[in-house]
Every structure is written in C-alpha cells, then in structure tokens.
Write a protein that holds these residues in place. Sequence first.
Motif, PDB file in Angstrom:
ATOM      1  N   GLU A 103      33.755  31.476  20.606  1.00 33.66           N
ATOM      2  CA  GLU A 103      33.394  31.666  22.005  1.00 33.66           C
ATOM      3  C   GLU A 103      32.089  32.435  22.200  1.00 33.66           C
ATOM      4  N   CYS A 192      35.006  28.017  24.924  1.00 36.96           N
ATOM      5  CA  CYS A 192      36.250  28.754  25.161  1.00 36.96           C
ATOM      6  C   CYS A 192      37.442  27.884  24.824  1.00 36.96           C
ATOM      7  N   GLU A 207      31.966  28.129  28.713  1.00 36.16           N
ATOM      8  CA  GLU A 207      32.489  29.004  29.769  1.00 36.16           C
ATOM      9  C   GLU A 207      31.427  29.994  30.290  1.00 36.16           C
ATOM     10  N   GLU A 263      36.892  26.645  31.477  1.00 34.09           N
ATOM     11  CA  GLU A 263      37.849  27.253  30.551  1.00 34.09           C
ATOM     12  C   GLU A 263      38.368  26.206  29.565  1.00 34.09           C
ATOM     13  N   ASP A 282      36.658  29.805  35.279  1.00 32.30           N
ATOM     14  CA  ASP A 282      37.171  31.158  35.087  1.00 32.30           C
ATOM     15  C   ASP A 282      36.155  32.211  35.517  1.00 32.30           C
ATOM     16  N   GLU A 385      42.506  30.355  34.161  1.00 29.87           N
ATOM     17  CA  GLU A 385      42.228  30.197  32.722  1.00 29.87           C
ATOM     18  C   GLU A 385      42.741  28.800  32.341  1.00 29.87           C
ATOM     19  N   ASP A 455      46.748  33.687  29.830  1.00 23.87           N
ATOM     20  CA  ASP A 455      45.480  33.035  29.501  1.00 23.87           C
ATOM     21  C   ASP A 455      45.744  31.634  28.925  1.00 23.87           C
TER      22      ASP A 455
HETATM   23 FE1  FEO Z   1      37.200  32.271  27.465  1.00 20.96          FE
HETATM   24 FE2  FEO Z   1      38.440  32.430  30.370  1.00 20.96          FE
HETATM   25  O1  FEO Z   1      38.501  32.710  28.615  1.00 20.96           O
END
Ligand code: FEO
Length: 572
Positions: A103, A192, A207, A263, A282, A385, A455
């Motif tokens: 990420e 993400c 994201e 997300e 998100d 999420e 999440d």
């Molecule tokens: Fe990468 Fe919204 O979590």
Amino acid sequence: MRRRFLKSLGALAALPPLEATLGPLAARVRADGATDSPFARFAPIEPTDRDALVLPDGFVHDVVLKWGDPFTADGRAFGYNNDWIGVFPRDGADDLVLVVNHEYVSLAYGGDAALYPQTFEMLRGRRPEVDDQKRDVGCSVVRVRRDGDGRWTAVIGDPLNRRIDAFTPMRADGPAAGLLGGGAVEGTFDNCGGQVTPWGTALTCEENFDQRVPAQVDAQGRFATGGVFNLPGGHYGWVVEFDPFDPGSVPVKHTALGRFRHENVGLRVSPGRQVVCYMGDDRLGGHVWKFVSNFSYRPGDPANRHLLSAGRLFAARFGADGRGEWIPLDMRTELDPNPDPKDPKPFIPRGARRLRDCYASPGAMLLDAYQAANAIGASPSGRPEDLEVHPADGSVFISFTAAPGRSGPWQNPFGEVWRIVEKGGDPLASRFRWERFCVGARRGERAGAPFAQPDNLAIDARGDLWLTTDLSSDVIHVHPDYVPLGNSGLFRLGVLGARRGAVEQFASLPSEAEPTGPAFAPGEQALFLSVQHPGERWGTRRRAEDSPKGSNWPHGTPGAPPQPAMVAIRRS
Ligand code: FEO
Ligand code: CA
Ligand code: CA
Ligand code: CA
C-alpha cells in the motif's frame, strides 16, 4: 432539492428486516457450507497487546514473504506494507499464484517514529530515497506452494514472480484516457484492496494517491505534476487490471470506474449478465459507488478483459428510512449540491443546472468523480472501506470505519458494517435498501459488538464474514475506550440464521500492526493474511520492558527491525 437524511433512525422500524427478503438464498449457503473446513470451528481468543500474531489453539502461521525478501528471478524484493491478497489457483489447491498489494511506506507517524526510514537503514545500511519508496509500493505476484509438512513457502525465482511498482509502464482506457496524455502512464501506488475477477485477472485499487501526487483537477480535466513522487496527479486514483499469469502484460487503468480513493472492488458477475462493481471512496465524507458494464460477461471470452472499459457509474444516496438510490454520474444529471462546505464541489457556474455545465467532457467529470458526486447529492459517508458481495444472495456488505466529527448515521466512533440489498435483488436496480448489520462498540457494551474500525472483509464457505479491524496507532494502548480492545484483530462475524451478528476474535496482531487482505486458499486449507506496519507508531522496540510500545515482529527479539509480512495461517 431532494429529501436529505433525517437525524433520527427511528424511521427504520417501518421496514421489515432485510433478512426476510433473503431467506431462501441464505439457506443455500447453510446447506453447502463446508463444515469440515479447518476454519469452521475455533476457540475464540481474548484481546491482547502482545507483540505477536496470536491465534486460537491448534493454529499456526508461516511467514511466506516479508518486506525485503528477494523472490523474483531478477532478485526484486517483496515490497513494503503488504495489503490485499488475491488467490489464483495454478495447479490444484497446493500450488497457487498470489497477488499482494503494497500500500505505502510508513513515514513519520505523529513525530514518534519514522518506521520505514528507520528499519530501511537497519536492513540496508543507508537512508532510503524517493526512488526506494517507489520501488517498495505497487504489487507483488508470487507463486506459493504447500509442502509435505503443510507449510506454505514462496517459490523463489519462479518465472511468474513479478514486481509491479511506481515505475512499471501501464496504460489507461475509458473516457478519461485521452486526458491522461494519450493513455501511457507510469506505475501504480497506494494499492490498497483489490479483487480477483472470474476471467482470471487481478484488480488493484489506488487509494491515498493524494499523499504522493496532486489530487486537484479542473473543469477541463487538467492536473498538475508534483508531490513527493513528482508525477502527474491525474494518472493515479484508479482501478488497475492485470493478468498475473502473464509477467509481461501491461496493466490497464480503467477510467470508466472513476477517480477517487479506491479501497477495493466488490464484484457481482453472472454469465450472460452485465458486470457490477461496488466500490468505496475511503475518506471522510467519501461515497459508495456502483459501476455497471455496458457489455456482458461470457465465460471463456477474451473480450471479458474489456468489460471494465465502458459502462455507467453511480453514487449512492442513503435515505434515513433504510431506502437508497443510485445517482448516475452522467453529464445529464441534475445538480443538487451537498450543502456542507466540508464536502468539496467542483466550480459551479452561475445558472448551471447539470453536470455538463460544470465539466468540459465525461473524462473530466470522471477524473473529478469525488467532487462531482458532491454536486449531485450523493451521500458523503463514514469512510467506506471494503465492499464485498455475498455469493449466496448478492447483498453487499460495507465496512464503514467511522466518520469522527461528522453528523449523520456514521457518527458511531467505533464504525459499523452495513448491508445493502438491491431492489428486487437486481444489481442493475436504481434503488436499494440498507441496514446496519453489526455496529462496533466498546468491549462489554451491550448495544454493539467488541470491535472498532472495521476494514477488510472476506466471506467463508459457510457465508460468514471475516473482518479485520484497523485501530489507529494513536489510540491503541492509549485511549481508554480502546485499551480493552488490545491490538488490531481479525474477527469472524456470523451472517446467517442464529449465528447472525455473533462476533468471535480469531487473531490479534503484533503491536501497532493492521491485518489486511484476508483470503482463503482453495478448500480453506489456509488463510493468507497481510501483517501491515508492525511498530508504525513507536518503531523498533529496543528493550522488552518498553512493551507495548514498538515492535520486533516477526523476529521477536528486542532491537530487531519490525517488518511487514504476508503469512499463511493453518491448522498445526
Ligand atoms: Fe487502505 Fe482504506 O485502507
Ligand atoms: Ca483498508
Ligand atoms: Ca483502515
Ligand atoms: Ca492500511
């Protein structure tokens, strides 16, 4: 001006429970659910602040790859902050190809620790540069196998192994491709969540790109180059598709799905039908989205790879009475701007009536999808999420991680899981129903379940949800409401029948780590999980007595650098 949220939720009582509309389909999962799965039964664990991956009795985990481990034929290393895991069977249930997102890299967190530079230097003997960051994000494709002892290991140097990063050449398609300099773009980052498509490709979602490049676009769809990564802002914030079985394939950014902080993608696909993608943006006040492809899915047809290249995009408006509607992000849609100044809108010229009065082209509108949705009255929601489609009935589960400081139905600071059901069960419907499926709460609070900040979601063979929690590193061990919850965890959340709403903790994560990307191997012979950012707040734990601050996971010895890693959880 259309009807807006009521503050009161009492109106919900007027509608029958959603479960009533889902009965026969739900029964199908109960009948088929694999009760002999290694994960069907476990003794739930208690919350803990141990710097370890704590599992129920009878379960163990293998660290398959950790940050910095070389695994491709040309020596490229597994990236940082592993997240979503896509499982692609290669040859039976014990020989798989995994796609793993990376990420972001963990830079200064609240001034306490700059985890990535700290541990990078410990491992490689120099400070990281921006190009190191760009090489440590993106995706890894890795072949994994289960050996005779049941352990899962990476097949180091396998020809399918690949790193995709912020330098990898890509292209864009769809209505905004022309605005992206003819469609050739450089790399992907902030990957993400994602999704495995039935046609054998991986979707990876960009994201928080705004942390790395400029987010703003104008009415013509123009954007600046800059940010830490010094790249053109409009090239990021998309859903990217690629073929994990073709290491030379060029990933494609699908601009038809809109540009926002993607997300993940929840997919609803049936042969002969249009493909439907459910997506979350998100951010505080981000929207819930639906994409409907123009063309239909036909098993085995190579044209399936173009299904996400053209279609219609919709943003959700949630009514206070449990009903909702999908508003098309279309140049003809009438303006209905959200009144709250915290919800940014595009420049709306005097006398403008429709989105076409605000944007020069559909591509410009898609580049600015978040702001455009605020101009047509879509609901700014509580940080959506993961969204996942339940395979039994097509209902859609949404993790709202919370919206602190906002009014409306997303005020619960612990977050909530919602479920939406399309009108008549039809994914092409323009209306839906929604319900609060399970609400997070303090431990011991009667009105909710003991979890916070839901999440990622996965659905098992019995139709139950597996839910990760992402407790903010500045509340773990500190905030009185959160101390009893311990570290972030992985929970099973019952969906069907008497199990509905039952919450059991399956895993507790190392200090300051977040579980991400839970994904079952075929037959549930393993649960792959990403352990993301151990030690993100306090960095490397120097002395055992500093517990619970900092981490040494997975090494377990004071002074050892914490490293994100992907694990396989299995029965011992
Ligand atoms: Fe990468 Fe919204 O979590
Ligand atoms: Ca997430
Ligand atoms: Ca989160
Ligand atoms: Ca994360």
